[in-house]
Design a protein around this motif. Structure first.
Motif, short mmCIF file in Angstrom:
data_model
loop_
_atom_site.label_atom_id
_atom_site.label_comp_id
_atom_site.label_asym_id
_atom_site.label_seq_id
_atom_site.Cartn_x
_atom_site.Cartn_y
_atom_site.Cartn_z
N LEU A 111 0.83 -1.20 0.00
CA LEU A 111 0.00 0.00 0.00
C LEU A 111 0.87 1.26 0.00
N LEU A 112 1.85 1.28 0.88
CA LEU A 112 2.69 2.47 1.00
C LEU A 112 3.55 2.70 -0.23
N SER A 113 3.96 1.63 -0.89
CA SER A 113 4.79 1.80 -2.09
C SER A 113 3.99 2.39 -3.25
N SER A 114 2.67 2.31 -3.17
CA SER A 114 1.80 2.87 -4.22
C SER A 114 1.35 4.29 -3.92
N LYS A 115 1.63 4.77 -2.72
CA LYS A 115 1.11 6.06 -2.27
C LYS A 115 1.49 7.21 -3.22
N ALA A 116 2.76 7.33 -3.55
CA ALA A 116 3.20 8.44 -4.41
C ALA A 116 2.54 8.34 -5.78
N GLU A 117 2.51 7.15 -6.35
CA GLU A 117 1.90 6.95 -7.67
C GLU A 117 0.42 7.33 -7.65
N VAL A 118 -0.29 6.88 -6.63
CA VAL A 118 -1.74 7.12 -6.54
C VAL A 118 -2.04 8.59 -6.28
N GLU A 119 -1.33 9.19 -5.35
CA GLU A 119 -1.69 10.55 -4.92
C GLU A 119 -1.02 11.65 -5.71
N TYR A 120 0.16 11.39 -6.28
CA TYR A 120 0.90 12.47 -6.93
C TYR A 120 1.30 12.18 -8.36
N GLY A 121 1.15 10.93 -8.79
CA GLY A 121 1.60 10.54 -10.13
C GLY A 121 0.66 11.03 -11.22
N THR A 122 1.14 10.97 -12.44
CA THR A 122 0.34 11.41 -13.58
C THR A 122 -0.35 10.24 -14.28
N THR A 123 0.01 9.01 -13.89
CA THR A 123 -0.60 7.83 -14.49
C THR A 123 -1.89 7.49 -13.75
N LEU A 124 -2.92 7.16 -14.50
CA LEU A 124 -4.18 6.76 -13.87
C LEU A 124 -4.05 5.34 -13.34
N ILE A 125 -4.68 5.10 -12.22
CA ILE A 125 -4.65 3.78 -11.58
C ILE A 125 -5.69 2.89 -12.27
N THR A 126 -5.30 1.67 -12.58
CA THR A 126 -6.23 0.75 -13.21
C THR A 126 -7.14 0.12 -12.16
N LEU A 127 -8.26 -0.40 -12.61
CA LEU A 127 -9.18 -1.08 -11.71
C LEU A 127 -8.52 -2.32 -11.09
N VAL A 128 -7.73 -3.03 -11.87
CA VAL A 128 -7.04 -4.22 -11.36
C VAL A 128 -6.10 -3.84 -10.21
N LYS A 129 -5.34 -2.76 -10.40
CA LYS A 129 -4.43 -2.30 -9.35
C LYS A 129 -5.21 -1.86 -8.11
N ALA A 130 -6.28 -1.12 -8.32
CA ALA A 130 -7.10 -0.66 -7.19
C ALA A 130 -7.69 -1.84 -6.43
N GLU A 131 -8.16 -2.84 -7.15
CA GLU A 131 -8.72 -4.03 -6.49
C GLU A 131 -7.68 -4.70 -5.61
N ALA A 132 -6.45 -4.80 -6.09
CA ALA A 132 -5.38 -5.42 -5.31
C ALA A 132 -5.09 -4.61 -4.05
N LEU A 133 -5.07 -3.28 -4.17
CA LEU A 133 -4.82 -2.44 -3.01
C LEU A 133 -5.96 -2.52 -2.00
N VAL A 134 -7.18 -2.59 -2.48
CA VAL A 134 -8.32 -2.71 -1.57
C VAL A 134 -8.26 -4.06 -0.83
N ARG A 135 -7.84 -5.11 -1.52
CA ARG A 135 -7.67 -6.41 -0.84
C ARG A 135 -6.64 -6.32 0.28
N ARG A 136 -5.53 -5.62 0.03
CA ARG A 136 -4.49 -5.46 1.07
C ARG A 136 -5.07 -4.69 2.26
N ALA A 137 -5.80 -3.63 1.94
CA ALA A 137 -6.40 -2.83 3.02
C ALA A 137 -7.39 -3.66 3.83
N ARG A 138 -8.18 -4.46 3.14
CA ARG A 138 -9.16 -5.32 3.81
C ARG A 138 -8.47 -6.25 4.81
#
Length: 132
Positions: free
Chosen positions: A91-118
């Motif tokens: 989760l933390l390694s994705s923080k900069a990409e998600v919050e400050y990056g210019t690339t849009l997050i894919t649904l697949v990536k978001a699903e994986a992060l939500v599973r980690r959070a769960r």
């Protein structure tokens, strides 16, 4: 742990659960970037709940690099310590990409992060509310 620390842990857990619910809602609405951001915040709040419940306090610095290590130390020899540390690191390694990056997050990536959070929120719930 004092009653005050127990209350802090429960407050962190409430935040984690709220962020996770928002992440789930954003996934349902196919809004992957906000889902990923909410998942990251859910994981951080779950770490805060877990560490506070186990040790009485948690660090609140801007340096999230130490957060996974802090979680691992607090969990000690628990069977789920390694998986929890890995989930938070992801989760933390994705923080900069998600919050400050210019690339849009894919649904697949978001699903994986939500599973980690769960995973982290469920662990925090077990430790904070059930004491195990």
């Amino acid at each position: 742990m004092t009653g005050e620390h127990r209350a802090y842990a429960r407050n962190f857990l409430t935040k984690a659960e709220d962020y996770l619910a928002s992440a789930e809602d954003n996934l349902t609405m196919e809004r992957p970037t906000p889902a990923a951001g909410d998942a990251i915040h859910a994981g951080i709040s779950a770490k805060d709940a877990t560490v506070t419940a186990l040790t009485g306090m948690t660090s609140k610095g801007q340096n999230h690099a130490t957060a996974a290590k802090e979680l691992r130390q607090a969990l000690g020899r628990r069977n789920d310590a390694s998986a929890a540390e890995r989930a938070l690191r992801e989760l933390l390694s994705s923080k900069a990409e998600v919050e400050y990056g210019t690339t849009l997050i894919t649904l697949v990536k978001a699903e994986a992060l939500v599973r980690r959070a769960r995973t982290l929120v469920e662990l925090a719930r077990q430790i904070t509310l059930l004491g195990h």
